[in-house]
Design a protein around this motif. Structure first.
Motif, PDB file in Angstrom:
ATOM      1  N   ARG A  92       0.613  -1.095  -0.123  1.00 39.80           N
ATOM      2  CA  ARG A  92      -0.080   0.052   0.096  1.00 39.80           C
ATOM      3  C   ARG A  92       0.774   1.372  -0.022  1.00 39.80           C
ATOM      4  O   ARG A  92       0.844   2.260  -0.773  1.00 39.80           O
ATOM      5  N   TRP A  93       1.794   1.262   0.847  1.00 40.05           N
ATOM      6  CA  TRP A  93       2.716   2.406   0.981  1.00 40.05           C
ATOM      7  C   TRP A  93       3.494   2.761  -0.234  1.00 40.05           C
ATOM      8  O   TRP A  93       3.714   3.861  -0.755  1.00 40.05           O
ATOM      9  N   LEU A  94       4.090   1.719  -0.963  1.00 42.74           N
ATOM     10  CA  LEU A  94       4.847   1.741  -2.258  1.00 42.74           C
ATOM     11  C   LEU A  94       3.994   2.395  -3.190  1.00 42.74           C
ATOM     12  O   LEU A  94       4.440   3.402  -3.888  1.00 42.74           O
ATOM     13  N   VAL A  95       2.968   1.846  -3.426  1.00 45.39           N
ATOM     14  CA  VAL A  95       2.017   2.139  -4.594  1.00 45.39           C
ATOM     15  C   VAL A  95       1.484   3.681  -4.273  1.00 45.39           C
ATOM     16  O   VAL A  95       1.907   4.438  -5.280  1.00 45.39           O
ATOM     17  N   ARG A  96       1.231   3.918  -3.241  1.00 48.07           N
ATOM     18  CA  ARG A  96       0.940   5.454  -3.096  1.00 48.07           C
ATOM     19  C   ARG A  96       2.027   6.327  -3.017  1.00 48.07           C
ATOM     20  O   ARG A  96       1.797   7.261  -3.875  1.00 48.07           O
ATOM     21  N   ASN A  97       3.119   6.024  -2.564  1.00 50.65           N
ATOM     22  CA  ASN A  97       4.409   7.172  -2.822  1.00 50.65           C
ATOM     23  C   ASN A  97       5.063   7.001  -4.134  1.00 50.65           C
ATOM     24  O   ASN A  97       5.855   7.936  -4.233  1.00 50.65           O
ATOM     25  N   ILE A  98       5.047   6.069  -4.560  1.00 53.95           N
ATOM     26  CA  ILE A  98       5.552   6.051  -6.297  1.00 53.95           C
ATOM     27  C   ILE A  98       4.936   7.192  -6.967  1.00 53.95           C
ATOM     28  O   ILE A  98       5.385   7.813  -7.667  1.00 53.95           O
ATOM     29  N   ARG A  99       3.613   7.471  -6.731  1.00 50.36           N
ATOM     30  CA  ARG A  99       2.782   8.761  -7.309  1.00 50.36           C
ATOM     31  C   ARG A  99       3.443   9.711  -6.750  1.00 50.36           C
ATOM     32  O   ARG A  99       3.484  10.829  -7.569  1.00 50.36           O
ATOM     33  N   VAL A 100       3.711   9.843  -5.375  1.00 51.13           N
ATOM     34  CA  VAL A 100       4.060  11.146  -4.902  1.00 51.13           C
ATOM     35  C   VAL A 100       5.432  11.516  -5.585  1.00 51.13           C
ATOM     36  O   VAL A 100       5.817  12.576  -5.723  1.00 51.13           O
ATOM     37  N   GLU A 101       6.151  10.555  -5.860  1.00 47.26           N
ATOM     38  CA  GLU A 101       7.709  10.727  -6.503  1.00 47.26           C
ATOM     39  C   GLU A 101       7.561  11.451  -7.766  1.00 47.26           C
ATOM     40  O   GLU A 101       8.735  11.707  -8.294  1.00 47.26           O
ATOM     41  N   GLN A 102       6.561  11.052  -8.606  1.00 50.73           N
ATOM     42  CA  GLN A 102       6.501  11.222 -10.151  1.00 50.73           C
ATOM     43  C   GLN A 102       6.816  12.552 -10.437  1.00 50.73           C
ATOM     44  O   GLN A 102       7.503  12.673 -11.774  1.00 50.73           O
ATOM     45  N   ASN A 103       6.767  13.566  -9.825  1.00 48.92           N
ATOM     46  CA  ASN A 103       7.286  14.726 -10.342  1.00 48.92           C
ATOM     47  C   ASN A 103       8.537  15.496  -9.700  1.00 48.92           C
ATOM     48  O   ASN A 103       8.948  16.459 -10.080  1.00 48.92           O
ATOM     49  N   HIS A 104       8.987  14.679  -8.849  1.00 46.24           N
ATOM     50  CA  HIS A 104      10.175  15.079  -8.222  1.00 46.24           C
ATOM     51  C   HIS A 104      11.275  15.255  -9.193  1.00 46.24           C
ATOM     52  O   HIS A 104      12.301  16.156  -8.880  1.00 46.24           O
ATOM     53  N   ALA A 105      11.580  14.665 -10.017  1.00 47.56           N
ATOM     54  CA  ALA A 105      12.731  14.729 -11.144  1.00 47.56           C
ATOM     55  C   ALA A 105      12.679  16.025 -11.639  1.00 47.56           C
ATOM     56  O   ALA A 105      13.576  16.731 -11.818  1.00 47.56           O
ATOM     57  N   GLU A 106      11.296  16.431 -12.199  1.00 50.58           N
ATOM     58  CA  GLU A 106      11.208  17.806 -12.598  1.00 50.58           C
ATOM     59  C   GLU A 106      11.515  18.873 -11.740  1.00 50.58           C
ATOM     60  O   GLU A 106      12.115  19.648 -12.187  1.00 50.58           O
ATOM     61  N   TYR A 107      11.027  18.811 -10.340  1.00 55.95           N
ATOM     62  CA  TYR A 107      11.484  19.749  -9.363  1.00 55.95           C
ATOM     63  C   TYR A 107      13.248  19.909  -9.097  1.00 55.95           C
ATOM     64  O   TYR A 107      13.592  21.118  -9.061  1.00 55.95           O
ATOM     65  N   TRP A 108      13.747  18.848  -9.285  1.00 58.18           N
ATOM     66  CA  TRP A 108      15.194  18.694  -9.237  1.00 58.18           C
ATOM     67  C   TRP A 108      15.838  19.443 -10.477  1.00 58.18           C
ATOM     68  O   TRP A 108      16.821  20.422 -10.268  1.00 58.18           O
ATOM     69  N   LEU A 109      15.286  19.333 -11.441  1.00 56.59           N
ATOM     70  CA  LEU A 109      15.805  20.012 -12.824  1.00 56.59           C
ATOM     71  C   LEU A 109      15.487  21.466 -12.617  1.00 56.59           C
ATOM     72  O   LEU A 109      16.295  22.320 -12.948  1.00 56.59           O
ATOM     73  N   HIS A 110      14.280  21.863 -12.071  1.00 54.26           N
ATOM     74  CA  HIS A 110      14.002  23.389 -11.516  1.00 54.26           C
ATOM     75  C   HIS A 110      15.185  23.822 -10.606  1.00 54.26           C
ATOM     76  O   HIS A 110      15.723  25.001 -10.823  1.00 54.26           O
TER      77      HIS A 110
END
Length: 258
Positions: A92-110
């Protein structure tokens, strides 16, 4: 012998967890502190990190940032619904938090662009030599380690210490105000998010690991988790060393003269 563990105390209090987990955290504390005491964070906050070192940092951590959801997916593959309470919690936790992580690569680029490092360098350049230890280790343990080892190495150890160093940087008014006001919010979004939520994620990961391991895992099993956590911390220390090796002597000299 694996006796069932179910947390009854507060999530973010270490005494809520089995004694073996409390001892594990204590055993790893000095290694974790080496990450938090690394010169790179103070140099960043004091605006003493030169362009080469900033570029090394942004490019050196990029493969890890970009691949982080993949590490979680590799751990998700190890779960089997209904096999154990720990498996169900992890799933449950991994499925939920994989979605949370989806935009973090773009934020790192910013963040990189705001700090003067071109997006194209991260997307198409080669990470500095010697900075690949962290992503290689996380890939290895997530692909071939146990579910507990994979999660304790990434979601507990790395997310936990990253939340703490992110908070140190984000809380610095001097650092935040070094960014152009027009792009400040978008540039610092990665830092803001990690400083804000990663204090919860590692506790949730620890809860899952303890549920997977039970109240009385073997000494060898615990020793392996300790080794995994310390390796995660040291991989980050070594990455930091590589990123700033060209300007550390100059910074130390300035600090001594101050």
């Amino acid at each position: 012998m694996n006796t069932h563990f179910e947390r009854s105390g507060p999530l973010n209090e270490l005494t809520s967890y089995p004694q073996w987990a409390q001892d594990m955290v204590a055993d790893c504390a000095s290694t974790k502190q080496r990450v938090l005491d690394h010169d790179i964070w103070a140099m960043m906050v004091d605006l003493q990190l030169d362009h080469e070192s900033t570029r090394n940092f942004m490019m050196g951590l990029w493969p890890f940032i970009e691949r982080f959801p993949s590490y979680m997916a590799l751990n998700l593959l190890k779960t089997r619904y209904g096999r154990s309470p720990g498996d169900d919690m992890a799933r449950r936790w991994l499925v939920r938090n994989i979605r949370v992580e989806q935009n973090h690569a773009e934020y790192w680029l910013h963040w990189a662009e705001g700090a003067g490092v071109a997006r194209d360098d991260l997307l198409h350049g080669v990470a500095p030599h010697g900075t690949d230890g962290l992503p290689r280790w996380c890939e290895e343990i997530s692909a071939r380690g146990t579910l507990a080892a994979g999660m304790v190495s990434t979601n507990y150890a790395i997310e936990g210490v990253t939340g703490e160093w992110s908070q140190m940087i984000y809380q610095s008014t001097k650092y935040r105000e070094s960014f152009d006001p027009a792009i400040r919010a978008s540039s610092l979004r990665w830092l803001h998010l990690h400083a804000a939520y990663d204090d919860v994620h590692p506790w949730e990961a620890l809860d899952i690991v303890c549920t997977l391991m039970g109240k009385s895992p073997s000494a060898d099993e615990v020793a392996h988790l300790v080794e995994c956590i310390k390796r995660s911390y040291m991989s980050m220390v070594l990455l930091g060393d590589r990123c700033i090796r060209t300007c550390r002597d100059l910074w130390v000299g300035r600090e001594a003269a101050a």
